[in-house]
Design a protein around this motif. Sequence first.
Motif, mmCIF file in Angstrom:
data_model
loop_
_atom_site.group_PDB
_atom_site.id
_atom_site.type_symbol
_atom_site.label_atom_id
_atom_site.label_comp_id
_atom_site.label_asym_id
_atom_site.label_seq_id
_atom_site.Cartn_x
_atom_site.Cartn_y
_atom_site.Cartn_z
ATOM 1 N N LEU A 1 0.891 -1.174 -0.022
ATOM 2 C CA LEU A 1 -0.063 0.011 0.055
ATOM 3 C C LEU A 1 0.948 1.124 -0.101
ATOM 4 O O LEU A 1 0.698 2.137 -0.647
ATOM 5 C CB LEU A 1 -0.854 -0.082 1.212
ATOM 6 N N ASP A 2 1.790 1.264 0.769
ATOM 7 C CA ASP A 2 2.659 2.428 0.940
ATOM 8 C C ASP A 2 3.395 2.558 -0.470
ATOM 9 O O ASP A 2 4.047 3.934 -0.647
ATOM 10 C CB ASP A 2 3.770 2.097 2.066
ATOM 11 N N GLY B 1 2.049 2.283 -3.098
ATOM 12 C CA GLY B 1 1.001 2.934 -4.056
ATOM 13 C C GLY B 1 0.098 1.846 -4.851
ATOM 14 O O GLY B 1 -0.566 2.192 -5.707
ATOM 15 N N PRO C 1 -2.909 -0.280 -5.544
ATOM 16 C CA PRO C 1 -4.227 -0.048 -5.217
ATOM 17 C C PRO C 1 -4.776 -1.489 -4.423
ATOM 18 O O PRO C 1 -4.349 -2.310 -4.807
ATOM 19 C CB PRO C 1 -5.007 0.024 -6.301
ATOM 20 N N SER D 1 -1.145 6.954 7.977
ATOM 21 C CA SER D 1 -1.444 6.819 6.700
ATOM 22 C C SER D 1 -1.850 5.753 6.090
ATOM 23 O O SER D 1 -2.709 5.672 4.936
ATOM 24 C CB SER D 1 0.270 6.869 6.061
ATOM 25 N N LEU D 2 -1.780 4.310 6.774
ATOM 26 C CA LEU D 2 -2.662 3.049 6.439
ATOM 27 C C LEU D 2 -3.993 3.299 6.350
ATOM 28 O O LEU D 2 -4.482 3.067 5.540
ATOM 29 C CB LEU D 2 -2.211 2.017 7.240
ATOM 30 N N HIS E 1 -5.780 6.063 6.658
ATOM 31 C CA HIS E 1 -6.434 7.108 5.847
ATOM 32 C C HIS E 1 -6.249 6.600 4.248
ATOM 33 O O HIS E 1 -7.343 6.808 3.513
ATOM 34 C CB HIS E 1 -5.324 8.322 5.744
ATOM 35 N N ASN E 2 -5.183 5.801 3.950
ATOM 36 C CA ASN E 2 -5.158 5.546 2.470
ATOM 37 C C ASN E 2 -6.380 4.055 2.347
ATOM 38 O O ASN E 2 -7.119 4.283 1.458
ATOM 39 C CB ASN E 2 -3.743 4.766 2.322
ATOM 40 N N VAL E 3 -6.351 3.361 3.198
ATOM 41 C CA VAL E 3 -7.377 2.111 3.071
ATOM 42 C C VAL E 3 -8.775 2.970 3.133
ATOM 43 O O VAL E 3 -9.706 2.453 2.122
ATOM 44 C CB VAL E 3 -7.105 1.147 3.956
ATOM 45 N N ALA F 1 -9.690 5.711 2.161
ATOM 46 C CA ALA F 1 -9.968 6.562 1.082
ATOM 47 C C ALA F 1 -10.243 5.370 -0.082
ATOM 48 O O ALA F 1 -11.322 5.874 -0.823
ATOM 49 C CB ALA F 1 -8.896 7.239 0.766
ATOM 50 N N GLN F 2 -9.861 4.497 -0.226
ATOM 51 C CA GLN F 2 -10.052 3.397 -1.136
ATOM 52 C C GLN F 2 -11.150 2.525 -1.093
ATOM 53 O O GLN F 2 -11.920 2.246 -1.938
ATOM 54 C CB GLN F 2 -8.780 2.571 -1.436
#
Length: 239
Positions: A69-70, A72, A74, A146-147, A149-151, A153-154
């Motif tokens: 994930l870090d 990038g 998806p 960040s994990l 937030h990233n997950v 968001a997707q």
Amino acid sequence: MSRQDGGTPGTPETHDDGAATGAAPGASTGAAPGASTGAAPGAATGARRGRPRSEGVERAVFDAVVGLLDEGVPLAELSIERIARTAGVGKATIYRRWTGKEELFVELLRSVEPPDPVLSGTSVRGDLVVLLESLRERGVAKRTSSLLHNVFAQMQLYPRLWEVYHHTVIEPRRRLGLDTVRRGMEQGEIRDDLDIEFVNDLLTGPLLLRTVIRPGASLEPGLAERVVDTVMEGLRPRD
């Protein structure tokens, strides 16, 4: 890491018992997450007997997902095969622990979130504060991780994952709130002429607004107590 997910058919992969796992004869090597993996009979038997989980293997798998994930990658492109290869384990090792990548992702999210709240059952106000404080802490964690937030968001664009997360994480916590409100009504601390879900929405709404709709809004300590006391003041039984 630059290899494609196709891999070399029949190439064994090392898993936590030190044995090699490959596709069982005649089994499909491209099983979809959550479907039958075609693992060797011994692996399935081990799972049915309650094979103990290896924290080291789980950590390696979680670290592999976070690393991808870090980089990038998806969520939709994180196949079990790719995760297994990155973690240095076999696909069968992952499928013994999780039915598919949706369950794996949800457990990963749970591992980095604040723990589920524990309610004392002695004070309705106290339990409501604990529940809202849990929401506040999750909001803070989401902003600083960040994990997460990233997950998150997707995840909105990944209906199956969102459904699993909602069923296993959100809904159980929501039921805790509904049960606490119901207890407050039964004990005469909250008006019993109101819809239980409506009351629960009044309590959780301010926290959800600040964590989802207004992500930059303040989540200061003491917010849970302030929301509970303000809302309950208007919910006291009428004389």
